[in-house]
Write a protein that holds these residues in place. Structure first.
Motif, short mmCIF file in Angstrom:
data_model
loop_
_atom_site.label_atom_id
_atom_site.label_comp_id
_atom_site.label_asym_id
_atom_site.label_seq_id
_atom_site.Cartn_x
_atom_site.Cartn_y
_atom_site.Cartn_z
N ARG A 160 -12.36 -1.36 90.75
CA ARG A 160 -11.23 -0.40 91.20
C ARG A 160 -9.94 -0.98 91.39
O ARG A 160 -8.69 -0.47 91.53
CB ARG A 160 -11.92 -0.36 92.53
N ALA A 161 -10.04 -2.57 91.46
CA ALA A 161 -8.89 -3.30 91.81
C ALA A 161 -7.91 -3.33 90.48
O ALA A 161 -6.78 -3.81 90.45
CB ALA A 161 -9.04 -4.35 92.26
N GLN A 162 -8.57 -3.04 89.13
CA GLN A 162 -7.85 -3.32 88.02
C GLN A 162 -7.03 -1.93 87.44
O GLN A 162 -7.51 -0.92 87.73
CB GLN A 162 -8.84 -3.72 86.71
N ARG A 163 -6.21 -2.08 86.64
CA ARG A 163 -5.62 -1.02 85.69
C ARG A 163 -6.68 -0.72 84.73
O ARG A 163 -7.25 -1.60 83.72
CB ARG A 163 -4.34 -1.52 85.05
N LEU A 164 -7.08 0.54 84.66
CA LEU A 164 -7.92 0.97 83.68
C LEU A 164 -7.53 1.96 82.63
O LEU A 164 -6.74 2.85 82.82
CB LEU A 164 -9.20 1.71 84.29
N LEU A 165 -7.42 1.54 81.45
CA LEU A 165 -7.04 2.36 80.15
C LEU A 165 -8.08 2.76 78.97
O LEU A 165 -8.97 1.73 78.88
CB LEU A 165 -5.79 1.44 79.66
N MET A 166 -7.84 3.71 78.63
CA MET A 166 -8.75 4.10 77.50
C MET A 166 -7.83 4.63 76.22
O MET A 166 -6.94 5.36 76.63
CB MET A 166 -9.79 5.24 77.73
N HIS A 167 -8.33 4.56 75.10
CA HIS A 167 -7.31 4.71 73.75
C HIS A 167 -8.34 5.35 72.59
O HIS A 167 -9.26 4.74 72.50
CB HIS A 167 -6.65 3.55 73.26
N VAL A 168 -8.23 6.55 72.81
CA VAL A 168 -9.23 7.45 71.87
C VAL A 168 -8.61 7.03 70.25
O VAL A 168 -7.58 7.61 69.98
CB VAL A 168 -9.27 8.81 71.77
N ARG A 169 -9.19 6.34 69.69
CA ARG A 169 -8.64 6.16 68.30
C ARG A 169 -9.71 5.91 67.16
O ARG A 169 -11.00 6.01 67.61
CB ARG A 169 -7.78 4.74 68.25
N ASP A 170 -9.29 5.47 65.80
CA ASP A 170 -10.43 5.52 64.81
C ASP A 170 -11.06 6.67 64.70
O ASP A 170 -12.42 6.35 64.78
CB ASP A 170 -11.16 4.13 65.05
N CYS A 171 -10.66 7.89 64.53
CA CYS A 171 -11.60 9.15 64.35
C CYS A 171 -12.03 9.42 63.02
O CYS A 171 -11.14 9.55 62.19
CB CYS A 171 -10.81 10.07 65.33
N SER A 172 -12.98 9.91 63.00
CA SER A 172 -13.77 10.46 61.64
C SER A 172 -14.65 11.55 61.96
O SER A 172 -14.85 11.71 63.20
CB SER A 172 -14.39 9.27 60.87
N ASP A 173 -15.15 12.17 61.00
CA ASP A 173 -16.06 13.27 61.30
C ASP A 173 -17.41 12.89 61.74
O ASP A 173 -18.18 13.72 62.39
CB ASP A 173 -16.28 13.83 59.84
#
Length: 202
Positions: free
Chosen positions: A70-83
């Protein structure tokens, strides 16, 4: 002649009913399979729409064990997408060790795995845990009960508390992405606002 017809009419009717039932069963199975595929295809498509984008999130549950998250910066990155596979790095402050990996599996469902690495890139002791879908879910939510590989891993690494985990991922287009971990007396939900993709690189 009438007696003969009467004698055979009941067995014939029963056999006909059984034949119809037998023929109809595969159709029902096919319909259920199609329904599962439709929901999971729609879910995968919703997730694919986010490919290339980064989002900031926050813990929206109140379990004290998550105070550090809760105290951290939380990031997500949607990448490397295939079928068949989508990889989503999940950063907790300066800890970049986690990646969520969602794939289409050989059973026709979806699999969620956690690619967890040490700072030098080698596999963490707790690596590749996760689970497979057991129901069709919906276009916006899929649940992943812990698989046997993960149960064995947790037992080997003194993490038995995790052997009943159920993870879930929600993709609500135009609103939120939610990662969830649930088991008895434990609930973690991290929500990312899809309305505010990030442009910065850190």
């Amino acid at each position: 002649m009438n007696m003969t017809l009467k004698a055979f009419s009941a067995p014939v009717a029963i056999l006909s009913a059984l034949a119809i039932a037998a023929c109809s069963q595969p159709a029902n199975d096919d319909a259920a399979t199609a329904e599962t595929a439709d929901a999971q295809d729609a879910f995968f498509a919703n997730l694919t729409e986010l490919c290339g984008q980064r989002f900031e999130g926050q813990v929206i549950t109140d379990d004290p064990v998550d105070d550090d998250f809760r105290a951290q910066r939380l990031l997500m990155h949607v990448r490397d997408c295939s079928d068949s596979e989508i990889r989503i790095p999940f950063w907790v402050g300066e800890d970049h060790s986690r990646t969520w990996v969602i794939t289409r599996n050989d059973d026709g469902g979806l699999t969620l795995k956690h690619d967890h690495r040490d700072p030098d890139g080698t596999e963490h002791t707790l690596h590749w845990y996760g689970g497979d879908t057991e129901t069709e879910g919906t276009a916006t939510r899929q649940e992943f009960p812990v698989d046997q590989f993960s149960i064995d891993l947790f037992n080997r690494t003194d993490a038995q508390v995790s052997t009943t985990n159920v993870w879930a991922v929600e993709v609500n287009p135009g609103d939120t992405y939610v990662y969830e971990l649930a088991r008895e007396n434990r609930l973690l939900r991290v929500a990312f606002a899809l309305t505010e993709p990030l442009e910065d690189q850190g």
